[in-house]
Design a protein around this motif. Structure first.
Motif, mmCIF file in Angstrom:
data_model
loop_
_atom_site.group_PDB
_atom_site.id
_atom_site.type_symbol
_atom_site.label_atom_id
_atom_site.label_comp_id
_atom_site.label_asym_id
_atom_site.label_seq_id
_atom_site.Cartn_x
_atom_site.Cartn_y
_atom_site.Cartn_z
ATOM 1 N N LYS A 76 57.784 -43.517 -0.277
ATOM 2 C CA LYS A 76 56.985 -44.717 -0.058
ATOM 3 C C LYS A 76 56.605 -44.771 1.411
ATOM 4 N N GLY A 77 55.315 -44.795 1.654
ATOM 5 C CA GLY A 77 54.825 -44.817 3.021
ATOM 6 C C GLY A 77 55.237 -46.069 3.769
ATOM 7 N N VAL A 78 55.464 -45.899 5.062
ATOM 8 C CA VAL A 78 55.863 -46.997 5.934
ATOM 9 C C VAL A 78 54.943 -46.982 7.154
ATOM 10 N N PRO A 79 54.400 -48.130 7.544
ATOM 11 C CA PRO A 79 53.528 -48.161 8.724
ATOM 12 C C PRO A 79 54.197 -47.550 9.955
ATOM 13 N N LYS A 80 53.405 -46.887 10.740
ATOM 14 C CA LYS A 80 53.764 -46.238 12.003
ATOM 15 C C LYS A 80 54.547 -44.933 11.850
#
Length: 190
Positions: A149-153
């Motif tokens: 799951k992608g996470v900002p930054k």
């Protein structure tokens, strides 16, 4: 973890974090650690505590294929085999995707993906061809929940780990049972 014959662990990224913790755990349990890292002096404190019969510190930059092969050769020269590879070396880049230079993103892919792939392939080859016949080995890949799951930054970090997870999944399927090699796919429950 301790057995009648101590296992030989080759651990990448041993300078800090999970790698350092795994080296310490292996040693506490009476097993043998081949600790690899770019700056071996970081482990001088452990080298002072443990004899060379239990701890071998080897310089390794996982982006250098010759150094990867050399680390396995040194482990074999000293201990005769490698039973477990804890493939952990990596870096995190905390920055918005749009603000990250392509050179920095590529460098992260070289370490986290291509470096891990290089170690993985050498581990499988070594387990099959260098360890005593039939001994095999265990390749443990260190990944991240960010691969699922992608996470900002941390877009580029997440991408390197997602690519590594898929590579590991396929590698585990390609290893023949007769080789007695286990490949731990960290996200095999997905």
């Amino acid at each position: 973890m301790a057995q009648s014959t101590p296992r030989v662990w080759l651990i990448t990224g041993s300078s800090s974090g999970f790698g350092r913790a795994m080296v310490e755990e292996v040693l506490r349990n009476g097993e043998i650690a081949v600790a690899t890292l770019r700056k071996p002096s970081v482990l001088d404190d452990l080298a002072d505590q443990y004899p060379r019969t239990h701890l071998l510190v080897v310089p390794l930059d996982v982006t250098n294929e010759a150094q990867v092969k050399s680390a396995f050769v040194k482990a074999k020269d000293v201990f005769g085999r490698v039973d477990v590879v804890y493939n952990n070396a990596g870096q995190v880049l905390l920055q918005e995707a749009e603000g990250t230079s392509m050179d920095r993103a590529r460098a992260l892919m070289d370490i986290n993906y291509w470096g891990a792939v290089t170690v993985s392939l050498e581990a499988v080859r070594f387990f099959r061809e260098e360890n005593p016949k039939g001994a095999g080995g265990l390749l443990m890949q260190v990944s991240s929940l960010c691969a699922m799951k992608g996470v900002p930054k941390i877009a580029f970090y997440s991408s390197t780990k997602a690519a590594l997870d898929l590579f590991t999944e396929v590698l585990a399927q390609e290893v023949l049972p007769a080789w007695n090699i286990k490949v731990h796919d960290p996200n095999s429950d997905r």
